[in-house]
Scaffold this motif. Structure first.
Motif, PDB file in Angstrom:
ATOM      1  N   HIS A 126     -11.396 -47.533  -8.989  1.00  0.00           N
ATOM      2  CA  HIS A 126     -10.241 -48.434  -8.997  1.00  0.00           C
ATOM      3  C   HIS A 126      -9.173 -47.991  -8.011  1.00  0.00           C
ATOM      4  N   THR A 127      -8.213 -48.858  -7.858  1.00  0.00           N
ATOM      5  CA  THR A 127      -7.157 -48.648  -6.861  1.00  0.00           C
ATOM      6  C   THR A 127      -5.902 -48.146  -7.561  1.00  0.00           C
ATOM      7  N   GLN A 128      -4.730 -48.455  -7.055  1.00  0.00           N
ATOM      8  CA  GLN A 128      -3.550 -47.717  -7.523  1.00  0.00           C
ATOM      9  C   GLN A 128      -2.717 -48.386  -8.611  1.00  0.00           C
ATOM     10  N   GLY A 129      -2.632 -49.700  -8.602  1.00  0.00           N
ATOM     11  CA  GLY A 129      -1.944 -50.373  -9.695  1.00  0.00           C
ATOM     12  C   GLY A 129      -0.430 -50.343  -9.597  1.00  0.00           C
ATOM     13  N   HIS A 132       1.695 -47.022  -8.344  1.00  0.00           N
ATOM     14  CA  HIS A 132       1.629 -46.356  -7.041  1.00  0.00           C
ATOM     15  C   HIS A 132       1.593 -47.257  -5.825  1.00  0.00           C
ATOM     16  N   CYS A 133       1.365 -48.562  -5.991  1.00  0.00           N
ATOM     17  CA  CYS A 133       1.332 -49.413  -4.811  1.00  0.00           C
ATOM     18  C   CYS A 133       2.385 -50.502  -4.953  1.00  0.00           C
ATOM     19  N   HIS A 134       2.650 -51.183  -3.853  1.00  0.00           N
ATOM     20  CA  HIS A 134       3.729 -52.167  -3.888  1.00  0.00           C
ATOM     21  C   HIS A 134       3.226 -53.599  -3.928  1.00  0.00           C
ATOM     22  N   THR A 135       1.905 -53.820  -3.728  1.00  0.00           N
ATOM     23  CA  THR A 135       1.437 -55.205  -3.711  1.00  0.00           C
ATOM     24  C   THR A 135       0.471 -55.580  -4.840  1.00  0.00           C
ATOM     25  N   PRO A 136       0.394 -54.815  -5.930  1.00  0.00           N
ATOM     26  CA  PRO A 136      -0.593 -55.191  -6.933  1.00  0.00           C
ATOM     27  C   PRO A 136      -0.228 -56.456  -7.698  1.00  0.00           C
ATOM     28  N   ALA A 137      -1.265 -57.229  -8.075  1.00  0.00           N
ATOM     29  CA  ALA A 137      -1.069 -58.377  -8.955  1.00  0.00           C
ATOM     30  C   ALA A 137      -1.352 -57.985 -10.399  1.00  0.00           C
ATOM     31  N   LEU A 168     -12.442 -52.035  -9.574  1.00  0.00           N
ATOM     32  CA  LEU A 168     -11.198 -52.813  -9.699  1.00  0.00           C
ATOM     33  C   LEU A 168     -10.362 -52.633  -8.441  1.00  0.00           C
ATOM     34  N   ALA A 169      -9.846 -53.733  -7.923  1.00  0.00           N
ATOM     35  CA  ALA A 169      -8.826 -53.668  -6.872  1.00  0.00           C
ATOM     36  C   ALA A 169      -7.658 -54.534  -7.341  1.00  0.00           C
ATOM     37  N   CYS A 170      -6.464 -54.012  -7.224  1.00  0.00           N
ATOM     38  CA  CYS A 170      -5.331 -54.710  -7.850  1.00  0.00           C
ATOM     39  C   CYS A 170      -4.703 -55.763  -6.939  1.00  0.00           C
ATOM     40  N   CYS A 171      -5.231 -55.952  -5.726  1.00  0.00           N
ATOM     41  CA  CYS A 171      -4.833 -57.114  -4.936  1.00  0.00           C
ATOM     42  C   CYS A 171      -5.957 -57.422  -3.959  1.00  0.00           C
ATOM     43  N   LEU A 172      -5.782 -58.501  -3.217  1.00  0.00           N
ATOM     44  CA  LEU A 172      -6.850 -58.945  -2.321  1.00  0.00           C
ATOM     45  C   LEU A 172      -7.075 -58.024  -1.139  1.00  0.00           C
ATOM     46  N   ASN A 173      -6.168 -57.077  -0.924  1.00  0.00           N
ATOM     47  CA  ASN A 173      -6.431 -56.107   0.140  1.00  0.00           C
ATOM     48  C   ASN A 173      -7.643 -55.253  -0.198  1.00  0.00           C
ATOM     49  N   MET A 174      -7.979 -55.207  -1.479  1.00  0.00           N
ATOM     50  CA  MET A 174      -9.241 -54.654  -1.953  1.00  0.00           C
ATOM     51  C   MET A 174      -9.512 -53.217  -1.531  1.00  0.00           C
ATOM     52  N   CYS A 175      -8.595 -52.326  -1.887  1.00  0.00           N
ATOM     53  CA  CYS A 175      -8.888 -50.913  -1.649  1.00  0.00           C
ATOM     54  C   CYS A 175     -10.094 -50.474  -2.479  1.00  0.00           C
ATOM     55  N   GLY A 176     -10.406 -51.183  -3.558  1.00  0.00           N
ATOM     56  CA  GLY A 176     -11.583 -50.852  -4.372  1.00  0.00           C
ATOM     57  C   GLY A 176     -12.794 -51.592  -3.845  1.00  0.00           C
TER      58      GLY A 176
END
Ligand code: SF4
Ligand code: SF4
Length: 358
Positions: A126-129, A132-137, A168-176
């Motif tokens: 999973h990614t940061q949520g 830790h990140c500024h663009t999560p949905a 899991l990736a918390c936005c469409l940038n899809m770090c996951g």
């Protein structure tokens, strides 16, 4: 001395310093590996040397005490050698076979679960949520914890047709790895950034904010006295790049952001070539702290896959065999217009995919 040999103090020491002697001695000459039981792997080298790995679950974010416990166990049974896997599992590397059973007993006594190998569900990438990140949905750790708690029975067993990878990736940038996972949890924004004009003029450089937008959706505000920007909503793809540049343009919307589920992707080249994940559930509202609707939707897919797939079939291969129509039917997922990408729209808009269709 080692200190004198150092070229730079930036970055970690070379990984070879952390390899167990048996791995160093047989580097590049490993013949095969097998899974002895859920959570236990045996690697055998051409020389006949062997090493055992006991894979255990980690909560991903460790307290100092947990890290000390793991280090203490590694000292006792593995000459201090251990590793984290790319899926946040933890592996004890046992070179001395006589220590395998005592280590298993100690892990059982401490309540540290082993598993995550073979036909199981292993820890979720999973990614940061939100923290830790500024663009999560959506949040990352919270959703993953809720989902994995629910699916825990599949971690320490081999009862699935094949391995099942969840990401899991918390936005469409899809770090996951949501584009290539058996089941993918994706945070989707469904609205363009909110512009706080009174803050923007104090916080942001207007030229860099405009330049940050990959689709050219941001323009200077037509009323020059406002000293702000406007967004052409039909061009915005909810990427959050502008918010990286300008904190007066937050993208998160508590009511509109939420979870989409994708299915059927895989990285592996085994049996079939790698596959991309495709949309299954377009939108589930955020419902912290335990995301019950998301958890239930995923459990349903897992159960239907476990019931319906042949041995060795990954989720995507199972769906290919029975057909997408049947997949939607057995999993009781409504098929909606959000599932249809219409690339004719790409002639004059970037809005061909589901998160723009609400
Ligand atoms: Fe940030 Fe998006 Fe990556 Fe999540 S997926 S960590 S929100 S860039
Ligand atoms: Fe442009 Fe992305 Fe900001 Fe939308 S969210 S205005 S596409 S930078």
């Amino acid at each position: 001395s080692e200190e004198a040999e150092r070229i730079t103090d930036i970055g970690p020491p070379h990984y070879s310093k952390f390899l167990p002697p048996v791995v160093k001695d047989n580097y590049g000459k490993w013949k095969y590996h097998e899974i002895l039981e859920p959570g236990i792997l045996r690697h055998v080298a051409e020389s006949g040397d062997e090493i055992f790995s006991i894979r255990v679950a980690s909560p991903r974010i460790l307290t100092t005490l947990q890290a000390r416990d793991l280090a203490e166990i590694s000292d006792k049974y593995c000459e201090g050698f251990m590793r984290f896997t790319s899926r946040h599992n933890f592996e004890f590397l046992v070179s001395d076979k006589s220590k395998l059973e005592p280590l298993k007993a100690e892990l059982a006594q401490r309540g540290i679960p082993k598993g995550g190998t073979g036909h199981s569900i292993t820890n979720i990438v999973h990614t940061q949520g939100w923290i830790h990140c500024h663009t999560p949905a959506i949040d990352a750790s919270g959703v993953v914890k809720a989902v994995m708690d629910d699916l825990f029975e599949y971690f320490g067993s081999h009862q699935l047709p094949a391995q099942l990878r969840i990401s899991l990736a918390c936005c469409l940038n899809m770090c996951g790895a949501v584009h290539c996972s058996d089941i993918a949890i994706l945070g989707v924004h469904r609205t363009p950034p909110h512009i706080a004009h009174d803050k923007l003029r104090h916080l942001c450089e207007i030229p860099t904010t405009i330049a940050s937008c990959p689709t050219g959706a941001i323009r200077p505000h037509p009323d020059k006295s406002i000293k702000s920007v406007v967004v052409n909503e039909e061009r915005c793809m909810y990427c959050g790049n502008c918010y990286t540049m300008c904190p007066a343009m937050p993208l998160f919307d508590a009511e509109k952001g939420g979870v989409a589920l994708l299915v059927g992707g895989k990285v592996s080249n085994a049996v079939n070539p790698p596959m991309f994940s495709r949309l299954a559930v377009p939108y589930i509202p955020n419902n912290p702290p335990r995301w019950p609707e998301t958890v239930q939707a995923i459990r349903k897919i897992v159960i239907k896959y476990a019931e319906g797939a042949n041995k060795w079939e990954r989720v995507g291969e199972w769906i290919q065999r029975i057909g997408w129509e049947k997949f939607f039917e057995v999993c009781d997922i409504p098929f909606t217009f959000q599932h249809i990408d219409d690339y004719r729209w790409a002639y004059d808009t970037y809005r061909t995919s589901m998160h723009f269709k609400f």
